[in-house]
Every structure is written in structure tokens, then in C-alpha cells.
Design an enzyme around this catalytic site. Structure first.
Site: not given
Length: 316
Positions: A114, A190, A258
Site C-alpha cells: 500500500t 486501495k 501508516k
């Protein structure tokens, strides 16, 4: 089948042009399941992880000899990069010991981490300079679906890369969404998924904490909500971890520190408000700062004061 027989079969498969030789960098909860799915599909596959014992164990399972990473990269048709973030991907590919320079022209890198859309484009451009194609191919579904070959992949890249990677994609995914011919489009979708996942986990944690504080039985609360309109996939998937008092990480708190940070950074560039995302991000940051960053992401519930969460039930 003996190890020698397995090795011979792998070497024969590699010589068959219909069977792409696959590599998986990052044998964590997702990458290991993907590597095993590739192997189960009959594809020759090698794996590498920063933990040498994990690499050795997987090599033993496949019957593949342990070769230097650069040599493995040079032999590969498809290379799945299943690491945590863009910095790790760049270190693997372009760092001092990077394998990007060893990849064969015409091979395909599948970037499954990601990352920000801008970083995906940068990595694809750098690989293109070496005549290596890239699919921007982030994954979703969790470790269980990775082990079953049932992931969802949100991919973008050239048609030729999709064609070359078809066997590998079929082995690891139940659904592959083709989202355009440019890197970055898969990663952006995503990030939308991660926005929803993070907000839903934070909401599930808050709801359970609120209910427990108000005197609800935690198990009964879960049973009712999971069959009511307030349910979500994340509530139904994550709350059982909380009920068992089991915070071993399937996906850790720090992952959402994150990922929601990436979402907010991308929105900041367009001065676009994301109030729910910002609140959820602060909740995960608070959990991480409190020492829960490496625990399962539902450990975000631990930030709420004055409640007794279920404790681990020892077996036997």
C-alpha cells in the site's frame, strides 16, 4: 513426493515457457500465503524475507535450492513485492543491494504494498528505464484469503503486463480489478479502501467500548450487532479478536497509522477535508503511542478509559 522429486519438477516447470517463474519478496502474513498459493497452482516459485529462517523454511517447502537474491531475480518472470511501504519496496529494488538491476527485460514486477499513487508512478517509471514492466497491484482480503488464493487485487498497468502476469494473478486472487493502464490508479483505489477499513475498525472499537461501559455483555453485544443494521465486515471480522482477548497481529495498529497517514497526505495536496479519517488516524496514533502499535488493529479499543475488555482465555 521427495525433496529431490519436487526440485526436479520445479526445474522442469521453470523451463516451460507457459509457466512463469515467480518470486515473492516479503513472506509475512500476506506474502507467505500468496507464495503458497502460487506453489499450489503449480507455478515454480521462490520466496525471500528479511528473516532468514522464514526464507529457508519456504525453500524447504518448495524444494527449491537457496540461491543468492540477485540470481533469483535474474531468473524470474514475475516478482511480487509484498512489503510494508514504498520505502521498503524502493530499498529492495533500487537500494545498495537492490535487485532491480538484475531483473530480466520484459519481466513484470507486481507492487502489492500500500503506497501513495505518486510513489507507485515513480517506481514504475524507474523500472521502465530497465525495460521491466510493473503492475500497480495492491491487495486486500487478509491473511486467510491470501492463504486460500482468494485475494482482491486492485491493479493498473499496461495490457502486456496483465497478460504476462495472468497465471500468477489467477493463483493468488479471486478478483482482479483492471483499473487502467497507468501505475497509481490501483494504489489510489486501495487508499480509498484503507480509509473505509480504518474508519470501520475505529468505529467498531468505539462502539464496543461504549457498549461495555454502559453495562452490555460483550458477547451478546457482538451477536446482536453482527445481525443488525449497524454491522460491518470489519466489525464482524475484528471484534471476535477483542472478545477472545487475542491481540496477536493479523493486521497491526501501526499499519493504519501508516495507511491513514497516506490517505490524509494525498488529500492535503488537494486541500480536501477528511474529518472521519483524521479522527480515526488520531485514534490509531494514540494506540500506537500507548504501546499497542504491534498488536492487532482492534487493540485501538484499548485507548478508551474506564472499561474492562475481555482478557485472553487460556486453552485447556
Amino acid at each position: 513426493m521427495t525433496t529431490a522429486d519436487s526440485l526436479q519438477q520445479q526445474e522442469v516447470s521453470q523451463m516451460n515457457s507457459a509457466q512463469p517463474y515467480c518470486g515473492v519478496i516479503g513472506l509475512g502474513s500476506m506474502g507467505l500465503g500468496m507464495a503458497r498459493s502460487l506453489l499450489r497452482a503449480g507455478l515454480p516459485v521462490w520466496g525471500h524475507d528479511v528473516h532468514k529462517d522464514v526464507t529457508a523454511q519456504f525453500a524447504e517447502q518448495t524444494g527449491q535450492p537457496l540461491r543468492p537474491l540477485a540470481e533469483q531475480a535474474a531468473r524470474s518472470d514475475l516478482l511480487f513485492i509484498v512489503v510494508v511501504n514504498a520505502d521498503q519496496a524502493c530499498e529492495v529494488l533500487f537500494g545498495e543491494q537492490g535487485i532491480g538491476k538484475h531483473l530480466r527485460p520484459g519481466s513484470v514486477v507486481l507492487l502489492c504494498a500500500t503506497v501513495a499513487a505518486s510513489r507507485a508512478r515513480e517506481i514504475a517509471a524507474h523500472l521502465a528505464e530497465q525495460d521491466v514492466q510493473m503492475l500497480d497491484a495492491p491487495i486486500s482480503g487478509g491473511a486467510q484469503r491470501a492463504a486460500m488464493g482468494g485475494l482482491t487485487i486492485m491493479a493498473s498497468g499496461p495490457d502486456s503486463a496483465f497478460a504476462a502476469a495472468e497465471a500468477g494473478l489467477d493463483a493468488v486472487a479471486a478478483k482482479v480489478y483492471r483499473l487502467g493502464d497507468q501505475a497509481g490508479q490501483g494504489s489510489q483505489i486501495k487508499l480509498v479502501n484503507q480509509l473505509l477499513a480504518g474508519v470501520h475498525i475505529a468505529a467498531a472499537a468505539e462502539a464496543m467500548a461504549y457498549g461495555i461501559r454502559q453495562g452490555c455483555d460483550a458477547q451478546a453485544l457482538f451477536e446482536v450487532i453482527s445481525h443488525s443494521a449497524g454491522n460491518s465486515w470489519m466489525f464482524e471480522n475484528r471484534v471476535p479478536h477483542l472478545l477472545a482477548g487475542d491481540y496477536s497481529p493479523r493486521s497491526a495498529v501501526n499499519i493504519f497509522v501508516k495507511d491513514l497517514g497516506l490517505v490524509l497526505d494525498s488529500a492535503q495536496q488537494d486541500v480536501f477535508p477528511l474529518p472521519l479519517t483524521a479522527t480515526a488516524h488520531q485514534m490509531f496514533k494514540q494506540a500506537s503511542a500507548s504501546g499497542f502499535g504491534r498488536e492487532d488493529d482492534i487493540a485501538v479499543a484499548k485507548i478508551f478509559p474506564g472499561i474492562d475488555l475481555p482478557s485472553h482465555r487460556a486453552e485447556g
